[in-house]
Every structure is written in structure tokens, then in C-alpha cells.
Write an enzyme that holds these catalytic residues in place. Sequence first.
Site, mmCIF file in Angstrom:
data_model
loop_
_atom_site.group_PDB
_atom_site.id
_atom_site.type_symbol
_atom_site.label_atom_id
_atom_site.label_comp_id
_atom_site.label_asym_id
_atom_site.label_seq_id
_atom_site.Cartn_x
_atom_site.Cartn_y
_atom_site.Cartn_z
ATOM 1 N N MET A 59 0.863 -1.191 0.000
ATOM 2 C CA MET A 59 0.000 0.000 0.000
ATOM 3 C C MET A 59 0.891 1.230 0.000
ATOM 4 O O MET A 59 1.875 1.281 0.727
ATOM 5 C CB MET A 59 -0.879 0.017 1.249
ATOM 6 N N ASP A 61 0.119 5.645 -1.329
ATOM 7 C CA ASP A 61 -0.616 6.890 -1.051
ATOM 8 C C ASP A 61 -2.078 6.700 -0.630
ATOM 9 O O ASP A 61 -2.800 5.918 -1.251
ATOM 10 C CB ASP A 61 -0.670 7.784 -2.301
ATOM 11 N N GLN A 77 -3.544 3.533 -2.847
ATOM 12 C CA GLN A 77 -2.745 2.888 -3.880
ATOM 13 C C GLN A 77 -2.368 1.499 -3.384
ATOM 14 O O GLN A 77 -1.803 1.348 -2.294
ATOM 15 C CB GLN A 77 -1.483 3.723 -4.145
ATOM 16 N N TRP A 85 5.848 -2.543 -4.806
ATOM 17 C CA TRP A 85 5.079 -1.634 -5.653
ATOM 18 C C TRP A 85 4.862 -2.247 -7.035
ATOM 19 O O TRP A 85 5.755 -2.863 -7.592
ATOM 20 C CB TRP A 85 5.823 -0.295 -5.777
ATOM 21 N N ASP A 185 -1.572 13.258 -9.967
ATOM 22 C CA ASP A 185 -2.130 13.463 -8.630
ATOM 23 C C ASP A 185 -3.039 14.686 -8.516
ATOM 24 O O ASP A 185 -2.758 15.619 -7.740
ATOM 25 C CB ASP A 185 -1.006 13.551 -7.572
#
Length: 558
Positions: A59, A61, A77, A85, A185
Site C-alpha cells: 500500500m 498513497d 494505492q 510496488w 495526482d
Amino acid sequence: MLLTWKPPMEISVIWVVGFCVLLVAHGAQASSHESSRNLQETDQPYRTGYHFQPPKNWMNDPNGPMYYKGVYHLFYQYNPYGAVWGNIIWAHSVSYDLVNWVHIDHAIYPTQPSDINGCWSGSTTILPGEKPAILYTGIDTKNHQVQNMAVPKNLSDPLLREWIKSPYNPLMTPIDGIDPDLYRDPTTAWQGPDKIWRVIVGSQIDGHGRAILYRSKDFVSWTRIDSPLHSSGKTEMWECPDFFPVSTRSSNGVDTSSQDKYTKHVLKASFNHHDYYILGSYKPANDNFSVETNFMDSGMDLRYDYGKFYASKTFFDRAMNRRILWGWINESDSESDDIKKGWSGLQSIPRTILLSETGKQLVQWPIKEIEKLRFKNLSFHDKKLKSGSVLEVPGITASQADVEVSFELPNLEDAEILDPSWTDPQLLCSQKKASVRGKLGPFGLLAFATKNLTEQTAIYFRIFRSNHNYIVLMCSDQSRSSVREELDKTTYGAFIDMDPRHENITLRSLIDHSIVESFGGEGRACITARVYPKLGNSRASIPVCIQQWHLKCQNLKA
Ligand SMILES: *[C@@H]1O[C@H](CO)[C@@H](O)[C@H](O)[C@H]1NC(C)=O
Ligand SMILES: *[C@@H]1O[C@H](CO)[C@@H](O)[C@H](O)[C@H]1NC(C)=O
Ligand SMILES: *[C@@H]1O[C@H](CO)[C@@H](O)[C@H](O)[C@H]1NC(C)=O
Ligand SMILES: *[C@@H]1O[C@H](CO)[C@@H](O)[C@H](O)[C@H]1NC(C)=O
Ligand SMILES: *[C@@H]1O[C@H](CO)[C@@H](O)[C@H](O)[C@H]1NC(C)=O
Ligand SMILES: *[C@@H]1O[C@H](CO)[C@@H](O)[C@H](O)[C@H]1NC(C)=O
């Protein structure tokens, strides 16, 4: 649909009240989850008890937090396939109290050409008529970053389980000099008095961080405005920008579109592994954001947290009239450790965020809901701590604790003189570690300490004198946090904007298995550390109050 309930937490509390350390500690709360918890703790000593974590995997953001029809939503995320990731989608969890969470179906995952290579961070905006809309970054077929929209399928479902992507996606694309790798973002949008929506997207242009500004009448068709909302020559790429008002006279939060003469605006950007912010005044008529200080301009850079805390995001909680901050806390162990653990990444405790009394910075405090997890209070009164002494706080299980301490300092004149070259608090903390005795300090708290102090995480203060002023340094020293050698044990530090002649020095630390989240000076400086104590059982370790000076520990706010 409902994957797991987060088990109710077990927490111990230490209060320091009166002329004393008042310890308020709680025994273990029996619950139907007790046996599974114990099992979990044996093979998962570092999994947290009351911080937000998905059941497994990677996990990062926090995304699009909001309050909708009685339910708090947190998206994040997430890699559904592993503890590293990759394969990034928006996972989704819901809560009635920001403490107990239910993990529900993933909200946004690759389905369209505009997000087929990943669904990255973004924000929620509640449109008129209580209609949430998500703006998020998609990675398209060309691996370009573009901005997309999704809306709930069924507005009557308070859990907002299903999301539909806009047929107009992508709504914003990297054209006219925008680097398609550095464009992501989107923030929560805000509406000016002209009813036009504004949103910013983080980017880097000509090597410098920039908040690209867009306007829209209908939330679908967006026009890029020539001048950015703000840019900075002293930083590179801005990730996860956030832009919101704070009140200059009230202790309530402010809705994102609100703006009047009693508000200031905050611009936050994530870069250099930290979340930095600046304050300024914003005029929607010409979208002029005139800043009081700029990023990286002064020695005293304002950060949400001087330890681990990144890619954060706020939302306005209209149920409680407060603005709440979430941030991603990453691991300090290795990727192979994460694969072994089966997970990586935490969310911070949600923090309320307000302008300080001086108006020069923000202050943060754990949401008050977290206090309902306290049980079995333990307290100490009127403790004078002698130089070099360690006060043990007996009777609490130390792997989960909420500690509040206050220090009264008798002889400030004895403080060491601050060398004018000592401008970097983190460097100062790493030179003057917890074990280096000074004149006024170190004093503070040892978390996850073994009896013989071989392992300890020290959160402590030192006071310095500079001309006629006093400087308060707050440190979090991880150098002895674990006998495991391969970990990142960076020492963190911050100066606290306070005058110790006029107020006592307070510390609140939320300790939770592998995280210590500390709030100094009533939330004016925050430091979050990740630690992996190894000796014995972390449940048996004892947090202690250390002080190398005479002091009285005293009352905290209620
Ligand atoms: C929408 O959600 C409500 C509340 O959960 C539910 O009663 C209703 O059946 C849903 N409608 C559709 C079309 O799924
Ligand atoms: C924004 O406002 C400030 C202060 O009022 C002013 O100095 C500055 O010139 C303005 N900038 C723009 C681009 O209008
Ligand atoms: C995550 O943790 C590692 C190791 O502790 C650190 O080097 C890195 O900067 C962190 N990443 C972010 C985004 O904070
Ligand atoms: C613990 O102390 C706090 C603060 O004094 C109080 O609000 C709470 O009710 C106490 N809890 C218990 C279980 O005694
Ligand atoms: C300190 O105590 C731990 C057990 O808590 C033990 O493993 C370690 O060897 C001790 N260290 C020293 C230096 O005595
Ligand atoms: C520190 O706390 C004590 C006890 O509550 C109080 O009497 C004293 O005035 C405080 N000191 C300062 C400087 O505020």
C-alpha cells in the site's frame, strides 16, 4: 464483499498529570478476536494493531478520502498481487468512526485505454447535490500520465461500492510542454464565487516543481490556465499536491471551496521524500496565490512530519467540521523483509489539522476517536527525574500504547548555547543522540525498550539558548531501536516553535508494534518512525520516561 474487520485494538495509556507523571494504563481487553490476535502477533510482530493496513500486500498513497452519507471512505494505492510496488489500483475501505475499517471491493482498476497501465493517485470532490466525483491519474497505452474521472454507480449506496469511469476520459492530457512522465495526482477541486471549478495537478516543468491549474464549468471539460497556481525554482517534481483553506480564528476545519477574510490557504507538495507546505492568501478572482514564505526558502522548512510521512492528503469532514490529514508511512526494512511479512506500508493515524495560534504554521493532533480505544489507565504523579535517571512505567503492555507526557523545566538558564551553525535539526539530533548527555536534555520517552535498554527508541527533547531566546529541539533516535542491523535507522529532528519559559514541553506518542508517531509541543512538530524491535517479545518491552535533569512531569490537556 466484506473481507475482514480490523480487530478491536488493545491499547495502554500513560498520562502525565499534575506535578507528576500520571500513568494511565489499560490491561488487555478480552474480545472475540483475542485468539486470532495472539496467533497473528506470534508470526507477525510488526503488524500494527490500530493503524490502517490492508490485510496483505503493498500500500502507498492515501487517495480520495471523504465523508459521504454517514460513512468515511479511504481509497489507497494498492498492489493486489504482492508486497512490492506494482499493478497499482485503488483499493477501498469504509468506516463509521475512522477507527474500525471494513475492506470492500477495489474501486478503480485498469479497464480503459486511459488507465490500462495503472490507476494512480487522485482525490474526491463532492459536487452539488451530494455527488462525489473522483479525479485520478491514469497511465495510458503510451505509458503517459493523464487525468481521468470516475463517479459512483449508485448514489443510494452509502458504501459507494461501484464506480463508473467517464466516457470523456482522459479529461486532461500532457500537452503544451508538459512532460508525460511528470504529470499526476489531481487535488480535490474547489469552486470560486463564479461557480467555476479549479483543480491543480502536480508536475515538473523546466526542472522545477509546479502546480498546473485547470478550470471547468461542468467538471468534465477542463481548460489549462497559462500561469500555474504556484511553482518553485528550488524543488523538483511535486507529487500529491494539496490546496485547502484553514481558518485564522476558529478551531474548526474549512470546506475546500470556502474562502473569506478569515481564511489562509495551505499548499502542500511531496518531494525529497517529505511533505512540505507553505501558507498564503488566495484570491479566486484571478487565482492569485500570494505566499508568505516559499518552499525551501528558509532554514525552518515547514513539514507535516519530520520523520516518515509522504504523499498525504486532507479532506473536510463535514460531520465533525474538521479537516483530517492522512499520510503514507513506508517501511524501514528491506524489500525481501516485506515479501516475507507479506505486506508493506501503513497509513498514519488520521490527524486533525489547524492553523496554529501564531498563524505561522499548522498544528496536528490525532483524531479524538482514537481515545475510545484506551482502556486501563495508568498514571504517575509528582515525579522528579534526576539527571541520568530512567523512570519505568510498569504495568502496561508496551506494544500498543498512547502516551502523553509533560515536562516542567526548572533551570532554563543552564541550557547549552546554540552554535549558530546548528541550523539543521535532523543533523543536530544525529550528532547529539539520545545517549549524549547535554546540559538541558535529553529528556523524553523510551519506547520498545528492553529492561537492559539494549533496544530502545528514544523520543526526546533538548533545550538550547540563543541570545535571549530558547530553542526546543525534538528528536526521534532509532539508532538502538533494534538489534537487527540491516534496517534504516535514520535519526529525525525538528525545532519546535515555542518558548519553554511560558509553557511546559509536551509529548504525545502513539506506539503500535512497528510505528511510533510522536506529536511535540501540542502538535507543532510531528515525527513518525518505523522500528522493528527484535529482542524478546515486544509486548514485554517497557516504555520509560528518561530525563537527565531534575524536572517535574505534569499535567496535559484533557
Ligand atoms: C443502490 O443501493 C441501494 C442501497 O444499498 C440499494 O438498495 C439499491 O438496490 C441499489 N440500486 C441498484 C440499482 O443497485
Ligand atoms: C498576486 O497578488 C499579490 C499581492 O496582492 C501581488 O503582489 C501579485 O502581483 C499578484 N500576482 C499576480 C500574478 O497577479
Ligand atoms: C521509504 O523508506 C526508505 C527506507 O527507509 C527511504 O529511503 C525512502 O526515502 C522512503 N520513501 C519515501 C517516499 O518516503
Ligand atoms: C482513562 O483516562 C481518561 C482521561 O482521564 C478517561 O477519559 C477515561 O475514561 C479513562 N478510562 C478508563 C477505562 O478509566
Ligand atoms: C539485554 O536483554 C536482552 C533480552 O531482553 C538480551 O537478549 C540481551 O542479550 C541483553 N543485552 C545485554 C547487553 O545484556
Ligand atoms: C507547567 O505545569 C505546571 C503544573 O500544571 C504549572 O504550574 C506551570 O505553570 C507550568 N509551567 C509553564 C511554564 O507553563
